[in-house]
Write a protein that holds these residues in place. Structure first.
Motif: not given
Lengths: 473, 473
Positions: A52-56, A48-50, A186-187
């Motif tokens: 969410d940053q890209m989405i924002k 989520q953290a990773g 990330y993955l």
């Protein structure tokens, strides 16, 4: 600890045991639902953290819409309700009374969100409107496959509205490539990225694009999708805006989502016979320290380990002080849980002010002076992330098969599985026949596919492109 | 922009207009449900981030449990089902079929979580078990009051299990004081903290403690609760562990939660006639920069503002470049939205390399050299947070009334509202009578209350303590 099954021998048993023994998740007493345990949830928090940053960073804002949708809203878009109606959970009673109209527990939020979009969007100045929500959704399902198939799952769903089709199409591609980058960075996974066939399209979309992850048993997990909704929903929900030319127009829309399935894909793609292997970027514990009791006084050992922990600030570290368990047991346990680096600290290490580091990916061992530890661990974690991606890419290459005839197709699916690149004419009948015969479905037409005239593996009619086929979860 | 109503004149109109015009939330087409818009959601994200850190620091881990609960689970704990049954949403149909047993959409998760606790807890080594989840819950409700009363709301619910009662009681207090600290340090609010009366207790608890926020119209918002569940649930769900002495024992449990109501309390406690006032710690935008067009070339203005933004790294800054709106309109708009500091940049500022800063709390204005800006803004934000808390504490002092007779009680409730400290004998009949007569209820017996023999304001019988009374939302 029960020994987990060999991955090659019984993949689905291996998968279930890893998920349960690593305490990622558990079955729940509600059929079809799962419980996400702290270790599994911590991975989701990192994801989520990773993401969410890209989405924002793309200018999309988070919001939250109701869990319940009036049934009549879903009915408005014909293809949408047809696609989702077999999977709905219906609330028929509330506050002790029977409801006049049942409420649907959201299977996806287009209809409830777009009703609000119609209210909020008036002028071209209100566009683009780009919102995302992190939420739970429900699609009726009684056969649980932990993380991969559950009645309730968690996801993010992005929903955007634009003044013209081109801008919407660009957003569809942006979201799609964001997912590709997220999986890669990330993955440590490289998905197949491309367009879905008409049959596999989202109910209500003009076009659906997907990222598809090939996993260790040669099957695919659909890992995130991005849809061009055209004006299908804006016309049914009356989302109109006054354009700069004074005309009243319908907006063009997109939606895109990634769910807790990503965790299933992650486990299935990177695991080995010893259990999970987690990429450092999303590993809840990046470094585990296992104290090895010996001649050193406990106080001194604890002191030394405390100084090691302090020096690793910024890294997610856990010290395994559990009592009554042998170091060997702990090693296995943390390997099962996929922690990238294990630090062993015993007599020798305390005496020499050094630490023994063992990597989960290749069991490589090295001894590092505690003064240089932070730098070394940082570079080992970065290296680990790269190695994992490299290894996965190699796996995909080895399991991607170019196939030119039906016999070859059938043999490959049955004997080797993997990603099959084969010509397909585009007919839904051929697609259905191939599925019936082999359980393999079209995964995507890759974005990178080049025109290459050939013959459909099923009907032998002319076909312009090779599609990716494979069995799916 | 419609002018918002005066806070003193019509509080509830003021509240609704502020929430809608500041775009914190909106009504949804589903009765009882609300939509949380990006600006409101961003406050919730700040609240989540701050509180989540405190929860984790206490050794509590996050997890996730199913949305649906079999109805029979709720029935197991008699007081629990009695308390919640009028508020339940029932899923009776799934996947096109009628269900044999209806599923409840969770109103709270004790029953579904504790069934798993029974499975996971075997020995004293598994204790304490401390889990938390961030989730949506549903309690049937058709009269929406944005943030304060909605059918679906979002919260965190912590659930712990312990080997003995004392440890559980300590956890109840830890969670309670965590909420107090969170309200004070993040939301600049000082709640009344104490025990709830039997009547107001959580359904299934031995004791309930609460934090209660007095708001601008002199009413209370219950802002977070912490429950000592004793062994009520462990006995019905058979959560037993083998203790160090070899005996099989039932665990002792706690649960505690804080919801999106906190946003309602925040708005109602700090707002003024111009709109919201947000504490810097949770303000989505801490500093807004409003460019004032003048003789300066736009390019130069943009360049200067870009350098100001760069210098404010680490602070949540937004520049209002919206076209076609006068600076005065923008000032009002950002004041309505409660942004702590406004930076004005026009001809003079660009020429002198300075910035005009205006504070939302007292409209104080000062001009700061752009080189010293970061330091100054940091200290102004810290000061703002303190001032807001100081101002709120003063408000609470001014609106707390010591009352010694029924006549005084009644007059105070009707004419001045606020927090009323009055003797109460502890009888539920008196409590009910007081509520019927004045709509005021017991809020809490403060943790800090000292024994002070007196007479119950209602029945004149002996009473040992002054309770806090007030009207509530």
């Amino acid at each position: 600890m029960k020994k987990i099954a060999s991955l090659g021998k019984d993949f689905s048993q291996w998968y279930n045991r890893v998920v349960l023994q690593a305490q990622l998740a558990d079955y729940s007493p509600v059929r079809g639902c799962m419980v996400i345990r702290p270790y599994g949830w911590a991975i989701w928090e990192q994801i989520q953290a990773g993401l969410d940053q890209m989405i924002k960073a793309a200018g999309v804002k988070n919001a939250y819409f109701p869990l319940f949708i009036p049934y009549s809203f879903l009915e408005k878009e014909k293809a949408h309700v047809k696609g989702f109606s077999p999977e709905l959970a219906l609330v028929t009673h509330g506050g002790g009374k029977e409801l006049k109209e049942p409420l649907v527990v959201r299977p996806t939020s287009e209809t409830i969100m777009y009703r609000m979009y119609a209210k909020w969007i008036q002028s071209y100045r209100d566009l683009p409107l780009k919102l995302n929500q992190w939420a739970n959704v429900v699609r009726w399902e009684l056969r649980t496959y932990l993380f991969l198939r559950t009645m309730e799952f968690l996801w993010q769903e992005g929903h955007t509205a634009h003044a013209n089709h081109q801008e919407a199409q660009e957003e569809v591609q942006r979201a799609l490539l964001m997912y590709r980058d997220f999986y890669r960075d990330y993955l440590a996974l490289e998905p197949f990225v491309g367009e879905k066939s008409e049959r596999e399209r989202f109910a209500g979309a003009l076009q659906t694009f997907s990222t598809e992850i090939l996993v260790r048993d040669g099957k695919f997990v659909q890992a995130a999708t991005s849809h061009d909704l055209g004006q299908n929903f804006s016309k049914t929900f009356e989302i109109q805006f006054q354009d700069q030319d004074g005309q009243l127009k319908y907006v063009w829309q997109t939606s895109w989502g990634l769910s807790t399935r990503a965790i299933g894909a992650l486990i299935m793609a990177h695991g080995d016979d010893r259990g999970l292997i987690l990429p450092p970027k999303v590993a809840p514990v990046q470094v585990v320290i296992v104290p090895i009791p010996g001649k050193t006084k406990e106080e001194k050992l604890r002191e030394f380990i405390a100084s090691v922990v302090r020096s690793l600030r910024g890294i997610r570290v856990e010290v395994d002080w559990r009592e009554g368990l042998r170091p060997g047991y702990k090693f296995n346990d943390w390997e099962l849980r996929g922690v990238p680096l294990r630090l062993e600290v015993g007599d020798r290490e305390t005496r020499e002010g050094a630490v023994t580091i063992v990597s989960r990916i290749d069991s490589e061992k090295l001894i590092v002076n505690s003064e240089k530890l932070k730098l070394k661990v940082d570079s080992l974690l970065a290296e680990f992330q790269n190695k994992l991606l490299g290894r996965y890419r190699q796996f995909v290459r080895k399991n991607t098969h170019l196939v030119n005839s039906w016999q070859e197709f059938r043999e490959t699916v049955e004997e080797r599985r993997g990603a099959i690149l084969a010509h397909w004419c585009g007919s839904s009948d051929c697609e259905a026949a191939i599925k019936t015969e082999t359980k393999a479905t079209t995964r995507v037409l890759p974005l990178t596919a080049k025109k290459e005239p050939g013959k459909c593996v099923w009907c032998n009619q002319a076909a312009q492109y090779r599609w990716v086929f494979g069995r799916g979860y």
